[in-house]
Design a protein around this motif. Structure first.
Motif, PDB file in Angstrom:
ATOM      1  N   ARG A  10       0.856  -1.178   0.000  1.00  0.00           N
ATOM      2  CA  ARG A  10       0.000   0.000   0.000  1.00  0.00           C
ATOM      3  C   ARG A  10       0.895   1.232   0.000  1.00  0.00           C
ATOM      4  O   ARG A  10       1.802   1.329   0.824  1.00  0.00           O
ATOM      5  N   VAL A  12       0.951   4.960   0.890  1.00  0.00           N
ATOM      6  CA  VAL A  12       0.139   5.765   1.802  1.00  0.00           C
ATOM      7  C   VAL A  12       0.886   7.026   2.228  1.00  0.00           C
ATOM      8  O   VAL A  12       2.111   7.080   2.176  1.00  0.00           O
ATOM      9  N   ASP A  14       1.165   8.179   5.299  1.00  0.00           N
ATOM     10  CA  ASP A  14       1.786   8.007   6.615  1.00  0.00           C
ATOM     11  C   ASP A  14       1.924   6.512   6.878  1.00  0.00           C
ATOM     12  O   ASP A  14       0.969   5.858   7.288  1.00  0.00           O
ATOM     13  N   ILE A  15       3.130   5.968   6.648  1.00  0.00           N
ATOM     14  CA  ILE A  15       3.293   4.520   6.770  1.00  0.00           C
ATOM     15  C   ILE A  15       3.099   4.035   8.203  1.00  0.00           C
ATOM     16  O   ILE A  15       2.567   2.960   8.421  1.00  0.00           O
ATOM     17  N   ALA A  18      -0.757   3.980   8.942  1.00  0.00           N
ATOM     18  CA  ALA A  18      -1.433   2.956   8.145  1.00  0.00           C
ATOM     19  C   ALA A  18      -1.064   1.555   8.627  1.00  0.00           C
ATOM     20  O   ALA A  18      -1.936   0.700   8.807  1.00  0.00           O
ATOM     21  N   PHE A  49       3.768  -1.241   3.625  1.00  0.00           N
ATOM     22  CA  PHE A  49       3.350   0.166   3.593  1.00  0.00           C
ATOM     23  C   PHE A  49       4.555   1.010   3.221  1.00  0.00           C
ATOM     24  O   PHE A  49       5.577   0.985   3.899  1.00  0.00           O
ATOM     25  N   ALA A  52       3.646   7.175  -0.193  1.00  0.00           N
ATOM     26  CA  ALA A  52       3.129   7.543  -1.514  1.00  0.00           C
ATOM     27  C   ALA A  52       4.053   8.603  -2.114  1.00  0.00           C
ATOM     28  O   ALA A  52       4.627   9.419  -1.388  1.00  0.00           O
ATOM     29  N   GLY A  58      -0.856   6.050  -4.710  1.00  0.00           N
ATOM     30  CA  GLY A  58      -1.781   5.325  -3.845  1.00  0.00           C
ATOM     31  C   GLY A  58      -3.202   5.789  -4.045  1.00  0.00           C
ATOM     32  O   GLY A  58      -3.533   6.497  -4.994  1.00  0.00           O
ATOM     33  N   GLY A  59      -4.068   5.382  -3.142  1.00  0.00           N
ATOM     34  CA  GLY A  59      -5.452   5.819  -3.182  1.00  0.00           C
ATOM     35  C   GLY A  59      -6.296   5.087  -4.203  1.00  0.00           C
ATOM     36  O   GLY A  59      -5.930   4.039  -4.722  1.00  0.00           O
ATOM     37  N   ASP A 104     -10.036   2.956   3.337  1.00  0.00           N
ATOM     38  CA  ASP A 104      -9.457   3.027   4.671  1.00  0.00           C
ATOM     39  C   ASP A 104      -9.148   4.487   5.002  1.00  0.00           C
ATOM     40  O   ASP A 104      -9.286   5.366   4.130  1.00  0.00           O
ATOM     41  N   PHE A 106      -6.594   6.059   5.015  1.00  0.00           N
ATOM     42  CA  PHE A 106      -5.425   6.545   4.292  1.00  0.00           C
ATOM     43  C   PHE A 106      -5.683   6.659   2.795  1.00  0.00           C
ATOM     44  O   PHE A 106      -4.789   6.895   2.012  1.00  0.00           O
ATOM     45  N   CYS A 108      -6.829   4.255   0.715  1.00  0.00           N
ATOM     46  CA  CYS A 108      -6.673   3.018  -0.053  1.00  0.00           C
ATOM     47  C   CYS A 108      -7.956   2.193   0.013  1.00  0.00           C
ATOM     48  O   CYS A 108      -8.699   2.266   0.981  1.00  0.00           O
TER      49      CYS A 108
END
Length: 126
Positions: A10, A12, A14-15, A18, A49, A52, A58-59, A104, A106, A108
């Motif tokens: 993923r 993201v 903020d790893i 997430a 994770f 991004a 992502g997303g 989610d 974040f 995703c």
């Protein structure tokens, strides 16, 4: 050549947040390879994770991983309680499964699938 899926990654913003969210959701340990990559391993799958960036923003719009669930409505309620929001569905597929996509916290996607005896047989080609 291609044998098994090694992991799902993923991308993201903020790893840490997430990875912690998924670790708590799936009841497993958050682990880190380095400052740019955290991961969890649960239910036979590794989820990574990564921050991004312009190459992998992502997303929504990327690949959606679908999790098999015994009760899609209960799974939706649990995920919404944890901050996920409905994106698509739930629907009944032409094969008779129930499916939905949530986002989610974040950005995703999380796919949910509640298969039926008919949908499982048709996917196997029975």
């Amino acid at each position: 050549m291609l044998r098994t899926i090694e992991s799902i990654v993923r991308f993201v913003p903020d790893i840490e947040a997430a990875a912690a969210w998924y670790a708590e959701l799936l009841g497993c340990e958050l682990r880190r390879e380095n400052p740019q990559y955290a991961f969890i391993h649960a239910n036979g799958v590794t989820i990574g994770f990564h921050p991004a960036d312009s190459k992998c923003p992502g997303g929504i719009g990327g690949t959606t991983v679908y999790w098999e669930v015994p009760d899609i409505e209960a799974a939706i309620r649990q995920l919404e309680h944890r901050g996920a929001v409905m994106h698509r569905g739930p629907i009944t597929t032409d094969f008779g499964a129930r499916a939905a996509i949530l986002l989610d916290p974040f950005g995703c996607t999380i796919g949910l699938n509640q298969g039926s005896a008919r949908s499982r047989a048709l996917i196997r080609g029975d």
